[in-house]
Motif scaffolding. Structure first.
Motif, PDB file in Angstrom:
ATOM      1  N   UNK A  60       9.119  72.137  14.688  1.00 16.63           N
ATOM      2  CA  UNK A  60       9.164  70.674  14.790  1.00 16.63           C
ATOM      3  C   UNK A  60       8.846  70.214  16.202  1.00 16.63           C
ATOM      4  N   UNK A  61       9.432  70.894  17.191  1.00 13.11           N
ATOM      5  CA  UNK A  61       9.162  70.541  18.587  1.00 13.11           C
ATOM      6  C   UNK A  61       7.669  70.679  18.917  1.00 13.11           C
ATOM      7  N   UNK A  62       7.052  71.739  18.382  1.00 17.65           N
ATOM      8  CA  UNK A  62       5.626  71.965  18.639  1.00 17.65           C
ATOM      9  C   UNK A  62       4.778  70.843  18.034  1.00 17.65           C
ATOM     10  N   UNK A  65       4.987  67.974  20.192  1.00 16.90           N
ATOM     11  CA  UNK A  65       4.118  68.211  21.343  1.00 16.90           C
ATOM     12  C   UNK A  65       2.665  67.907  21.043  1.00 16.90           C
ATOM     13  N   UNK A  66       2.217  68.294  19.850  1.00 12.45           N
ATOM     14  CA  UNK A  66       0.836  68.003  19.435  1.00 12.45           C
ATOM     15  C   UNK A  66       0.609  66.494  19.366  1.00 12.45           C
ATOM     16  N   UNK A  67       1.579  65.789  18.776  1.00 17.79           N
ATOM     17  CA  UNK A  67       1.464  64.334  18.619  1.00 17.79           C
ATOM     18  C   UNK A  67       1.409  63.637  19.980  1.00 17.79           C
ATOM     19  N   UNK A  68       2.348  63.986  20.867  1.00 14.07           N
ATOM     20  CA  UNK A  68       2.391  63.322  22.173  1.00 14.07           C
ATOM     21  C   UNK A  68       1.231  63.764  23.070  1.00 14.07           C
ATOM     22  N   UNK A  69       0.815  65.031  22.958  1.00 17.55           N
ATOM     23  CA  UNK A  69      -0.342  65.486  23.703  1.00 17.55           C
ATOM     24  C   UNK A  69      -1.597  64.753  23.259  1.00 17.55           C
ATOM     25  N   UNK A  70      -1.697  64.501  21.958  1.00 20.55           N
ATOM     26  CA  UNK A  70      -2.835  63.763  21.407  1.00 20.55           C
ATOM     27  C   UNK A  70      -2.825  62.308  21.866  1.00 20.55           C
ATOM     28  N   UNK A 151      14.552  66.434  24.535  1.00 25.14           N
ATOM     29  CA  UNK A 151      13.329  66.357  23.725  1.00 25.14           C
ATOM     30  C   UNK A 151      12.484  65.173  24.190  1.00 25.14           C
ATOM     31  N   UNK A 152      13.136  64.036  24.460  1.00 26.05           N
ATOM     32  CA  UNK A 152      12.419  62.856  24.941  1.00 26.05           C
ATOM     33  C   UNK A 152      11.652  63.176  26.223  1.00 26.05           C
ATOM     34  N   UNK A 153      12.350  63.825  27.166  1.00 32.24           N
ATOM     35  CA  UNK A 153      11.729  64.114  28.453  1.00 32.24           C
ATOM     36  C   UNK A 153      10.518  65.029  28.293  1.00 32.24           C
ATOM     37  N   UNK A 154      10.697  66.119  27.550  1.00 30.62           N
ATOM     38  CA  UNK A 154       9.591  67.064  27.406  1.00 30.62           C
ATOM     39  C   UNK A 154       8.461  66.491  26.550  1.00 30.62           C
ATOM     40  N   UNK A 155       8.783  65.529  25.694  1.00 33.67           N
ATOM     41  CA  UNK A 155       7.736  64.842  24.934  1.00 33.67           C
ATOM     42  C   UNK A 155       6.868  64.022  25.895  1.00 33.67           C
ATOM     43  N   UNK A 156       7.511  63.380  26.880  1.00 41.25           N
ATOM     44  CA  UNK A 156       6.763  62.634  27.903  1.00 41.25           C
ATOM     45  C   UNK A 156       5.910  63.599  28.717  1.00 41.25           C
ATOM     46  N   UNK A 157       6.492  64.767  29.033  1.00 44.28           N
ATOM     47  CA  UNK A 157       5.747  65.794  29.767  1.00 44.28           C
ATOM     48  C   UNK A 157       4.542  66.246  28.947  1.00 44.28           C
ATOM     49  N   UNK A 158       4.734  66.389  27.625  1.00 48.97           N
ATOM     50  CA  UNK A 158       3.643  66.785  26.730  1.00 48.97           C
ATOM     51  C   UNK A 158       2.549  65.730  26.735  1.00 48.97           C
ATOM     52  N   UNK A 160       1.831  63.749  29.181  1.00 49.31           N
ATOM     53  CA  UNK A 160       1.149  63.762  30.482  1.00 49.31           C
ATOM     54  C   UNK A 160       0.097  64.862  30.572  1.00 49.31           C
ATOM     55  N   UNK A 161       0.168  65.873  29.684  1.00 49.07           N
ATOM     56  CA  UNK A 161      -0.850  66.929  29.685  1.00 49.07           C
ATOM     57  C   UNK A 161      -2.167  66.416  29.110  1.00 49.07           C
ATOM     58  N   UNK A 162      -2.084  65.327  28.301  1.00 44.70           N
ATOM     59  CA  UNK A 162      -3.270  64.729  27.664  1.00 44.70           C
ATOM     60  C   UNK A 162      -4.055  65.759  26.857  1.00 44.70           C
ATOM     61  N   UNK A 163      -3.319  66.699  26.257  1.00 47.86           N
ATOM     62  CA  UNK A 163      -3.968  67.746  25.465  1.00 47.86           C
ATOM     63  C   UNK A 163      -3.013  68.203  24.367  1.00 47.86           C
ATOM     64  N   UNK A 164      -3.441  68.151  23.094  1.00 50.44           N
ATOM     65  CA  UNK A 164      -2.570  68.550  21.986  1.00 50.44           C
ATOM     66  C   UNK A 164      -2.073  69.983  22.104  1.00 50.44           C
ATOM     67  N   UNK A 165      -2.945  70.895  22.559  1.00 50.83           N
ATOM     68  CA  UNK A 165      -2.571  72.304  22.674  1.00 50.83           C
ATOM     69  C   UNK A 165      -1.524  72.510  23.756  1.00 50.83           C
ATOM     70  N   UNK A 166      -1.770  71.934  24.932  1.00 55.45           N
ATOM     71  CA  UNK A 166      -0.806  72.056  26.026  1.00 55.45           C
ATOM     72  C   UNK A 166       0.486  71.314  25.699  1.00 55.45           C
ATOM     73  N   UNK A 167       0.348  70.187  24.982  1.00 57.51           N
ATOM     74  CA  UNK A 167       1.535  69.435  24.568  1.00 57.51           C
ATOM     75  C   UNK A 167       2.406  70.280  23.655  1.00 57.51           C
ATOM     76  N   UNK A 168       1.761  70.964  22.709  1.00 61.90           N
ATOM     77  CA  UNK A 168       2.490  71.854  21.796  1.00 61.90           C
ATOM     78  C   UNK A 168       3.117  73.011  22.564  1.00 61.90           C
ATOM     79  N   UNK A 169       2.386  73.507  23.578  1.00 64.18           N
ATOM     80  CA  UNK A 169       2.883  74.627  24.382  1.00 64.18           C
ATOM     81  C   UNK A 169       4.134  74.227  25.157  1.00 64.18           C
TER      82      UNK A 169
END
Length: 235
Positions: A60-62, A65-70, A151-158, A160-169
């Motif tokens: 779920x977290x991943x 990450x994909x959603x916020x990275x996207x 989760x909120x904080x790391x979602x923001x971090x995801x 900021x990567x501006x990338x679904x893959x890195x966001x998921x990572x």
């Protein structure tokens, strides 16, 4: 991703999970451990159950990450906007650290859980009463949707990567780093509940969270400064 960021994510998630996460999600672990896992079950079957639950959360977290990275990629943050985002995230982390120390009620205020909603109650009860192995994974996925300051904080971090893959990572690393605490909770409930142990881990995580919050604010300020210098050069 920078090595320092990965190590920081692991540190915050690992330490924070023994303090904040156990307090927030411990009830769910105790619930499925007592209802879904039989006392006479082998250690192997118990281990599989706890791991499936944890991997459900990570899944779920991943996805988050994909959603916020996207979203970060679609919005295409400028250096200035990215700097603002990082400063906001950094301030949130400092407040979260102070909250872990008991100085503020920041995490309590932003973690309004929807666990009391009819949908969550019905779904949780249905999965909890199921004895299949897949139900442990589904329960972990459901748990991953609960509002959580980390989760909120790391979602923001995801984002900021501006990338679904890195966001998921980012989110996967966060989730994987919380597994030791949640896994041990299923087997070592007395240790996880020990007030002195939890207080020690809470204090350590608070220090790391505040330190990283300050670092993130500085990193964001550097982005903003660079962006402003670029604008001045253009003129």
């Amino acid at each position: 991703m920078e090595t320092v960021n990965i190590l920081t994510i692991i540190s915050i998630a690992f330490l924070g999970s023994f303090g904040h996460c156990i307090g927030m999600c411990g009830g769910i672990v105790f619930a499925y451990s007592s209802i879904k896992i039989q006392p006479q079950s082998s250690k192997v079957s118990k281990t599989i159950a706890h791991l499936l639950y944890s991997f459900g959360r990570v899944f779920t977290y991943s996805l988050i990450g994909v959603i916020f990275g996207s979203l970060g990629k679609v919005v295409r943050f400028s250096d200035f906007a990215n700097g603002i985002l990082l400063v906001v995230a950094g301030i949130a982390m400092v407040l979260a650290g102070l909250s872990l120390m008991g100085k503020l009620k920041f995490l309590t205020l932003i973690e309004h859980s929807f666990s009391s909603s009819t949908f969550y109650k019905k779904t949780f009860k249905k999965i909890l009463n199921s004895k299949s192995n897949s139900s442990f994974f589904l329960l972990g996925m459901l748990n991953g949707l609960l509002p959580c300051g980390f989760v909120y904080f790391f979602a923001i971090t995801a984002a900021s990567t501006a990338d679904p893959l890195y966001g998921a990572l980012v989110m996967a690393i966060f989730g994987l780093s919380t597994i030791p605490a949640m896994f041990s909770l299923g087997f070592l409930a007395s240790l996880a509940q020990a007030t002195s142990f939890r207080n020690m881990m809470m204090s350590l995580s608070a220090i790391v969270v505040i330190f990283y919050g300050v670092f993130t604010i500085y990193h964001g300020y550097d982005y903003i400064t660079t962006a402003n210098e670029g604008i001045q050069h253009c003129h």
